[in-house]
Design a protein around this motif. Structure first.
Motif, PDB file in Angstrom:
ATOM      1  N   LEU A  60       0.829  -1.206   0.000  1.00  0.00           N
ATOM      2  CA  LEU A  60       0.000   0.000   0.000  1.00  0.00           C
ATOM      3  C   LEU A  60       0.863   1.257   0.000  1.00  0.00           C
ATOM      4  N   SER A  61       0.675   2.085  -1.014  1.00  0.00           N
ATOM      5  CA  SER A  61       1.421   3.343  -1.104  1.00  0.00           C
ATOM      6  C   SER A  61       0.627   4.517  -0.536  1.00  0.00           C
ATOM      7  N   ALA A  62      -0.708   4.473  -0.676  1.00  0.00           N
ATOM      8  CA  ALA A  62      -1.555   5.562  -0.196  1.00  0.00           C
ATOM      9  C   ALA A  62      -3.002   5.100  -0.203  1.00  0.00           C
ATOM     10  N   VAL A  63      -3.845   5.853   0.503  1.00  0.00           N
ATOM     11  CA  VAL A  63      -5.290   5.647   0.471  1.00  0.00           C
ATOM     12  C   VAL A  63      -5.907   6.913  -0.109  1.00  0.00           C
ATOM     13  N   ALA A  64      -6.838   6.746  -1.052  1.00  0.00           N
ATOM     14  CA  ALA A  64      -7.521   7.890  -1.659  1.00  0.00           C
ATOM     15  C   ALA A  64      -9.000   7.850  -1.289  1.00  0.00           C
ATOM     16  N   LEU A  65      -9.494   8.948  -0.728  1.00  0.00           N
ATOM     17  CA  LEU A  65     -10.915   9.092  -0.415  1.00  0.00           C
ATOM     18  C   LEU A  65     -11.561   9.891  -1.535  1.00  0.00           C
ATOM     19  N   VAL A  66     -12.602   9.350  -2.138  1.00  0.00           N
ATOM     20  CA  VAL A  66     -13.358  10.092  -3.151  1.00  0.00           C
ATOM     21  C   VAL A  66     -14.650  10.528  -2.475  1.00  0.00           C
ATOM     22  N   ILE A  67     -14.790  11.845  -2.254  1.00  0.00           N
ATOM     23  CA  ILE A  67     -15.863  12.365  -1.405  1.00  0.00           C
ATOM     24  C   ILE A  67     -16.897  13.127  -2.228  1.00  0.00           C
ATOM     25  N   ASN A  68     -18.146  12.773  -2.004  1.00  0.00           N
ATOM     26  CA  ASN A  68     -19.258  13.508  -2.605  1.00  0.00           C
ATOM     27  C   ASN A  68     -20.388  13.525  -1.584  1.00  0.00           C
ATOM     28  N   SER A  69     -20.380  14.520  -0.700  1.00  0.00           N
ATOM     29  CA  SER A  69     -21.334  14.539   0.410  1.00  0.00           C
ATOM     30  C   SER A  69     -21.678  15.971   0.817  1.00  0.00           C
ATOM     31  N   VAL A  95      -2.774   9.871   3.059  1.00  0.00           N
ATOM     32  CA  VAL A  95      -4.173   9.840   2.623  1.00  0.00           C
ATOM     33  C   VAL A  95      -4.455  11.052   1.740  1.00  0.00           C
ATOM     34  N   TYR A  96      -5.077  10.799   0.596  1.00  0.00           N
ATOM     35  CA  TYR A  96      -5.538  11.853  -0.301  1.00  0.00           C
ATOM     36  C   TYR A  96      -7.055  11.922  -0.215  1.00  0.00           C
ATOM     37  N   ALA A  97      -7.618  13.126  -0.366  1.00  0.00           N
ATOM     38  CA  ALA A  97      -9.064  13.285  -0.511  1.00  0.00           C
ATOM     39  C   ALA A  97      -9.328  13.977  -1.838  1.00  0.00           C
ATOM     40  N   PHE A  98     -10.256  13.441  -2.607  1.00  0.00           N
ATOM     41  CA  PHE A  98     -10.652  14.031  -3.881  1.00  0.00           C
ATOM     42  C   PHE A  98     -12.124  14.412  -3.788  1.00  0.00           C
ATOM     43  N   CYS A  99     -12.387  15.712  -3.812  1.00  0.00           N
ATOM     44  CA  CYS A  99     -13.751  16.222  -3.699  1.00  0.00           C
ATOM     45  C   CYS A  99     -14.399  16.232  -5.082  1.00  0.00           C
ATOM     46  N   GLU A 100     -15.592  15.659  -5.176  1.00  0.00           N
ATOM     47  CA  GLU A 100     -16.306  15.666  -6.451  1.00  0.00           C
ATOM     48  C   GLU A 100     -17.318  16.809  -6.462  1.00  0.00           C
ATOM     49  N   ASP A 101     -18.606  16.534  -6.615  1.00  0.00           N
ATOM     50  CA  ASP A 101     -19.588  17.622  -6.696  1.00  0.00           C
ATOM     51  C   ASP A 101     -19.540  18.523  -5.471  1.00  0.00           C
ATOM     52  N   VAL A 102     -19.554  17.888  -4.290  1.00  0.00           N
ATOM     53  CA  VAL A 102     -19.615  18.683  -3.064  1.00  0.00           C
ATOM     54  C   VAL A 102     -18.924  17.955  -1.919  1.00  0.00           C
TER      55      VAL A 102
END
Length: 282
Positions: A60-69, A95-102
């Protein structure tokens, strides 16, 4: 260890190459908190297993959170945030977070669990505040000739009863609760973002929302982009993304009718969810 497992582990070194970086991708989408009917809100009970699975991916190199909330329950937001941070620090994995619509309100609190927050220029980000809402039916039941009867042990057990006239003392009490939660939220933002924040706290903690482009200028996020191009740029073209998805469940009509009010609960939860999304034009 079996021979086949050992060979799989040694093969990259025999070929003179390295394993590509591996990123576990966890999608956090929807209203935060318990919902009625079939609609599943984001809760610690529903996401803890997925979070654990994300951090168990090897190598595991990283964890990515894809957030739309659009947010929701403050406690569930904080519990999910804390579980991610606990495992990130235990496993020493970024940890990375990627914000989508909101990623607003509790949705932004989830993003704060990441070391780097990335949003699309058109994403809606922020809403660092606390909101409570309801209806008052006391005038309606008076017109219908309905008498409200309520009995309590404890003088304040009926605070903010929607069928009684609004009590100014109840409003003061509610606002004090909101202020406490708002302070916790603000402390979380300043603790996680620190010197990256580029505006006075008073300008950031009003409950306003911004586009991703403006959020970057304010220091609420670290960059603009989307998951694949960003991770390729930072970890290499051969980065491997591993989706962490929940198991699919089948629901029949009988199951629906017995869950939290059945069809009526489903309708109410849909209205509640739409109300949260519609605040951001979605």
């Amino acid at each position: 260890m079996s021979i086949s497992t050992a060979l799989r582990r040694l093969l990259p070194s025999f070929l003179g190459g390295k394993r590509p970086p591996t990123v576990a991708v966890l999608r956090l989408e929807g209203v935060i908190g318990a919902m009625g009917g079939l609609r599943q809100g984001l809760t610690i009970a529903g996401t803890a297993g997925l979070i654990d699975r994300a951090f168990r991916v090897k190598p595991l190199s990283a964890v990515a959170l894809v957030i739309n909330s659009p947010g929701g329950a403050a406690t569930q937001s904080a519990l999910i945030h804390e579980r991610i941070r606990l495992l990130a620090e235990e496993k020493k994995v970024p940890v990375y977070a990627f914000c989508e619509d909101v990623a607003a309100s509790g949705g932004y609190m989830l993003a704060l669990a990441a070391d780097r927050i990335i949003a699309h220029p058109t994403s809606i980000v922020g809403s660092i505040g606390v909101i409570s809402g309801g209806f008052g039916f006391d005038k309606a039941i008076n017109k219908l000739g309905i008498e409200r009867r309520i009995y309590t042990a404890g003088a304040n057990k009926h605070r903010l009863d929607p069928f009684l006239p609004e009590n100014p003392d109840d409003i003061v009490h509610l606002k004090s609760l909101q202020a406490d939660i708002h302070t916790i939220f603000k402390d979380m933002v300043t603790g996680r973002r620190g010197l990256r924040l580029k505006q006075p706290a008073g300008d950031l903690f009003t409950g306003d929302v911004w586009t991703g482009r403006r959020a970057l200028e304010l220091g609420l996020i670290d960059g603009l982009g989307e998951i694949r191009s960003t991770l390729k740029a930072e970890l290499g073209e051969k980065v491997r993304l591993v989706p962490i998805a929940p198991k699919k469940r089948m629901f029949g009509l009988g199951r629906l009718l017995t869950r939290q009010g059945g069809l009526a609960g489903e309708a109410l939860s849909t209205v509640e969810a739409r109300g949260l999304w519609s605040r951001f034009g979605l």
